[in-house]
Design a protein around this motif. Sequence first.
Motif, PDB file in Angstrom:
ATOM      1  N   PRO A  22     -12.416 -26.109  59.394  1.00  0.00           N
ATOM      2  CA  PRO A  22     -13.397 -26.282  58.315  1.00  0.00           C
ATOM      3  C   PRO A  22     -13.950 -24.928  57.853  1.00  0.00           C
ATOM      4  N   GLY A  23     -13.971 -24.704  56.568  1.00  0.00           N
ATOM      5  CA  GLY A  23     -14.547 -23.483  56.011  1.00  0.00           C
ATOM      6  C   GLY A  23     -13.606 -22.297  55.959  1.00  0.00           C
ATOM      7  N   TRP A  24     -12.386 -22.445  56.503  1.00  0.00           N
ATOM      8  CA  TRP A  24     -11.478 -21.287  56.538  1.00  0.00           C
ATOM      9  C   TRP A  24     -11.181 -20.781  55.127  1.00  0.00           C
ATOM     10  N   GLU A  25     -10.881 -21.664  54.226  1.00  0.00           N
ATOM     11  CA  GLU A  25     -10.511 -21.268  52.864  1.00  0.00           C
ATOM     12  C   GLU A  25     -11.648 -20.517  52.181  1.00  0.00           C
TER      13      GLU A  25
ATOM     14  N   ASP B 138     -11.706 -16.662  50.903  1.00  0.00           N
ATOM     15  CA  ASP B 138     -12.056 -16.339  49.516  1.00  0.00           C
ATOM     16  C   ASP B 138     -13.140 -15.267  49.469  1.00  0.00           C
ATOM     17  N   ALA B 139     -14.157 -15.408  50.318  1.00  0.00           N
ATOM     18  CA  ALA B 139     -15.236 -14.417  50.355  1.00  0.00           C
ATOM     19  C   ALA B 139     -14.718 -13.055  50.794  1.00  0.00           C
ATOM     20  N   ALA B 140     -13.863 -13.052  51.828  1.00  0.00           N
ATOM     21  CA  ALA B 140     -13.335 -11.791  52.360  1.00  0.00           C
ATOM     22  C   ALA B 140     -12.498 -11.054  51.325  1.00  0.00           C
TER      23      ALA B 140
ATOM     24  N   ARG C 248      -1.560 -15.159  54.232  1.00  0.00           N
ATOM     25  CA  ARG C 248      -1.757 -16.449  54.913  1.00  0.00           C
ATOM     26  C   ARG C 248      -2.302 -17.487  53.956  1.00  0.00           C
ATOM     27  N   GLN C 249      -3.221 -17.079  53.120  1.00  0.00           N
ATOM     28  CA  GLN C 249      -3.810 -18.020  52.167  1.00  0.00           C
ATOM     29  C   GLN C 249      -2.763 -18.515  51.181  1.00  0.00           C
ATOM     30  N   ARG C 250      -1.938 -17.616  50.685  1.00  0.00           N
ATOM     31  CA  ARG C 250      -0.932 -18.022  49.707  1.00  0.00           C
ATOM     32  C   ARG C 250       0.137 -18.923  50.334  1.00  0.00           C
ATOM     33  N   HIS C 251       0.451 -18.674  51.623  1.00  0.00           N
ATOM     34  CA  HIS C 251       1.438 -19.513  52.308  1.00  0.00           C
ATOM     35  C   HIS C 251       0.814 -20.756  52.941  1.00  0.00           C
TER      36      HIS C 251
END
Length: 438
Positions: free
Chosen positions: A34-37, A41-43, A147-150
């Motif tokens: 939970p909250g990873w995305e 995004d913030a980082a 990682r986010q894109r994949h």
Amino acid sequence: MIQPTVNSDLRPFHEFAEYVTKLVQLSRTSHVEPGWESKVDAALNGQAGAELRRVSPLKTRREFGAFFTGTDLGARLLDLCSAFDRNSVIYDPTCGAGDLLVAAARRLPIEKNLNATLTQWGKQLIGTDLHREFVHGARIRLVLLARQRHRSNSKLKKTPAQFFPEIKVANGLRQIHLLKQATHLLLNPPFGLEKVPKNCAWASGKMTLAAEFVANAMEHANEGAELYAILPDVLRSGSFSENWQKHIEQLSEIRRTQSFGIFDSSADIDVFLLHAIRVKQRKLTHSGSWSPLIAKNRTTLGDLFEVRVGTIVPHRDEEIGESYPYIHARSVPAWATVREFSESRLHSGRLFQPPFVVIRRTSRPEQQYRAAASIIAGDVPVAVENHLIVCSPLDRKVGSCRQLIKQLKLPTTNDFLNDRIRCRHLTVKAIKQIPIEG
């Protein structure tokens, strides 16, 4: 990233390392948590700059020129770029925590899996910075983006440093081999002043380090390499920068300049965006492509007025000679016609014979009028301080001065000057270029 060229062994930003450690932990957390995305995004969107401002006093950041690019500014710069492909090699000599590299990586294709993408990006993304905490942060943020894109939890087969061996601690002015590798150069260089190197043929005294970084990049890049840079507006609109502009035009084709505005709230300086392409060295020229183009048949202020800076420098020029009326920016009300003078001064230098218009040199883009002016009337020559620009009508008529005052109040004049010069001091050249309506 605005970066100094001094040695950083003292690690003035060691407290930023704690934030980088949190990014490492985030890169190892499952994307289904939970909250990873939102954390990623913030980082990737401004958090690094906010964290730097939190842990580092403004004085330290100014001393070392540590101001991260920011998401909006980075995106605006990359919007000027043509598309990247798998053959693009992108180098940021002053990468900081990787804002521009992240912006570039968003536009790179991804491979069949996370590790393959990071391996490919490692061949294409190059960065240098003097501060190791920033370099570590740049690598981790690129891992987070991949990682986010994949949307992958695949275990990394290498460390971030191994995936990105050419993002490293180094002085960007000395990495000639990296400049020669690059097909695309991204620059948000130092804005501070530094003594001009002895072998510099296009400047003397002191200059902004931004000028040196751009010149160094264009001198050593291969023909066809594209430069995308965030630069202090003084290099675009300041009259003293003409020799630097000519030098860059000798080495490159200026494709576009675009005014941006204030860099950010903590670095209160106006910047512009530059897109240039390295070409074979050619005859020294000056095309005027740094400023808004003015139609050749358009009448400008300089066609109708002699424009000069006032001659008196307060507290430096001796008071000798005869006594004359004396004006400065605080003694003449804006938009008024002044015939009587409250101050006088002994002066033996140049005087100005009324009628003429004076424009305040100090000017900011957010002001209601960029060229706040007054008419100076009467029969007696006047001594003028150097914070005023004097516009003397060639026809010597006060009616021409009144017409100029109307012109300077027009929104079109503000629009022109806001595009032409965002420095805090207007120049004679910019004033002479103001288009005259009617």
